[in-house]
Design an enzyme around this catalytic site. Structure first.
Site, short mmCIF file in Angstrom:
data_model
loop_
_atom_site.label_atom_id
_atom_site.label_comp_id
_atom_site.label_asym_id
_atom_site.label_seq_id
_atom_site.Cartn_x
_atom_site.Cartn_y
_atom_site.Cartn_z
N ARG A 105 0.86 -1.20 0.00
CA ARG A 105 0.00 0.00 0.00
C ARG A 105 0.89 1.24 0.00
O ARG A 105 1.64 1.46 0.96
CB ARG A 105 -0.89 0.00 1.24
CG ARG A 105 -1.85 1.18 1.36
CD ARG A 105 -2.63 1.09 2.67
NE ARG A 105 -3.33 -0.17 2.80
CZ ARG A 105 -3.85 -0.64 3.95
NH1 ARG A 105 -3.72 0.08 5.06
NH2 ARG A 105 -4.47 -1.80 3.98
N HIS A 150 1.61 -2.16 5.66
CA HIS A 150 1.44 -2.52 4.25
C HIS A 150 2.44 -1.79 3.36
O HIS A 150 2.85 -2.31 2.32
CB HIS A 150 0.02 -2.17 3.79
CG HIS A 150 -1.03 -3.14 4.18
ND1 HIS A 150 -1.34 -4.26 3.44
CD2 HIS A 150 -1.87 -3.16 5.24
CE1 HIS A 150 -2.32 -4.93 4.01
NE2 HIS A 150 -2.66 -4.29 5.12
N ASP A 157 -3.66 -8.41 3.18
CA ASP A 157 -5.01 -8.67 3.68
C ASP A 157 -5.60 -9.75 2.80
O ASP A 157 -5.65 -9.59 1.57
CB ASP A 157 -5.86 -7.40 3.60
CG ASP A 157 -5.39 -6.30 4.54
OD1 ASP A 157 -4.72 -6.63 5.54
OD2 ASP A 157 -5.68 -5.13 4.27
N GLU A 239 -7.43 -7.84 13.45
CA GLU A 239 -8.00 -8.00 12.11
C GLU A 239 -7.76 -9.43 11.62
O GLU A 239 -6.61 -9.81 11.37
CB GLU A 239 -7.37 -7.01 11.12
CG GLU A 239 -7.62 -5.56 11.49
CD GLU A 239 -6.91 -4.57 10.56
OE1 GLU A 239 -7.15 -3.36 10.72
OE2 GLU A 239 -6.11 -5.02 9.70
N HIS A 242 -5.48 -9.75 8.33
CA HIS A 242 -4.21 -9.01 8.24
C HIS A 242 -3.04 -9.88 8.69
O HIS A 242 -2.97 -10.29 9.85
CB HIS A 242 -4.34 -7.76 9.12
CG HIS A 242 -3.14 -6.87 9.13
ND1 HIS A 242 -3.19 -5.56 8.71
CD2 HIS A 242 -1.86 -7.07 9.54
CE1 HIS A 242 -2.00 -4.99 8.87
NE2 HIS A 242 -1.18 -5.90 9.36
#
Length: 268
Positions: A105, A150, A157, A239, A242
């Site tokens: 990301r 990320h 994810d 999460e 994740h």
């Protein structure tokens, strides 16, 4: 197994054909930062892993495409890609496939999240992604931060999909939204196993081992967790989707090259 692999590869190849990079590049692309040689496109390492890159679409908690996602492409470090390939081989033998929602990301995408979180008037996706959380709490509760693992390239994810893979419909902007923590039949349709919540659900029910998640939903989370841990990944407890490969190739570096094949080095 070979038939399954051929089917998954064929589907991935069809997607790749649609999203191929043009032969020419723009002036903007020529001046964009490039990825270090340790980064690869996951599809080049394992084309059987399904990809549903949510931040390239408007079906995410902001309701708009996120800065930096130029193509629906999973980019990770080579070590992470190899580990995902190992995990995928194990899951395929059990009748499942991995599906990634997000991989590397760019920092500019994280900055986009921060700007959105500060805009308290923009609540268009609240009914699905954070129906029980006041938007003023997103930073304090840890759902949004100025930096993301990320951006270092070793975090993904992801979820599991039962084979054979069933199709799922696209999101239509403006359609009625359903809470991400509701029963699977009421949530936005996703061909993944029922994990108790949808992806990116800002709710404590998303905590991987939340005691309220029981039965098949808990078993599905543990199936994903155990398989990925054996391949060298560590879960973020808040999460269920994740995971970070250990040791990280770049444990202290946050990159900002765009998600596009042009940002990768030739041959990567």
């Amino acid at each position: 197994m070979r038939r399954v692999l051929r089917g998954l590869v064929a589907g991935a190849a069809a997607t790749l054909a649609v999203t191929a990079v043009p032969a020419t590049t723009t002036a903007q692309e020529r001046h964009e930062p490039k990825a270090p040689p340790q980064f690869v496109a996951l599809r080049d390492v394992d084309p059987t892993i399904l990809q549903e890159m949510r931040y390239r679409t408007r079906h995410n908690f902001t309701g708009e495409r996120i800065d930096g996602y130029r193509q629906p492409l999973c980019v990770v470090t080579r070590d992470t890609a190899a580990a995902l390939r190992r995990a995928q081989r194990t899951f395929l033998r059990q009748g499942y496939s991995l599906k990634v929602y997000d991989c590397y990301r760019p920092q500019r995408a994280v900055d986009h999240f921060v700007r959105w979180a500060k805009d308290l008037d923009d609540q268009r996706m609240k009914a699905e992604f954070y129906p029980r959380v006041d938007k003023t709490r997103l930073f304090d509760d840890g759902y949004i931060a100025a930096k993301s693992g990320h951006s270092r390239g070793s975090t993904v994810d992801l979820t599991l999909v039962r084979l054979p893979v069933l199709p799922t419909r696209p999101y239509h902007p403006g359609e009625p939204l359903k809470p991400c923590y509701g029963p699977q039949r009421d949530r936005f349709p996703d061909n993944s196993l029922d994990m108790g919540t949808g992806f990116d659900c800002f709710d404590t029910l998303s905590h991987t081992l939340d005691p309220r998640v029981v039965g098949a939903q808990r078993a599905n989370r543990l199936l994903l967790k155990n398989g990925l841990e054996k391949a060298g990944f560590r879960n973020l407890p808040e999460e269920w989707w994740h995971y970070t490969y250990q040791p990280e190739t770049f444990p202290d570096t946050y990159f900002d090259f765009p998600v596009t094949r042009h940002a990768l080095r030739p041959g990567r």
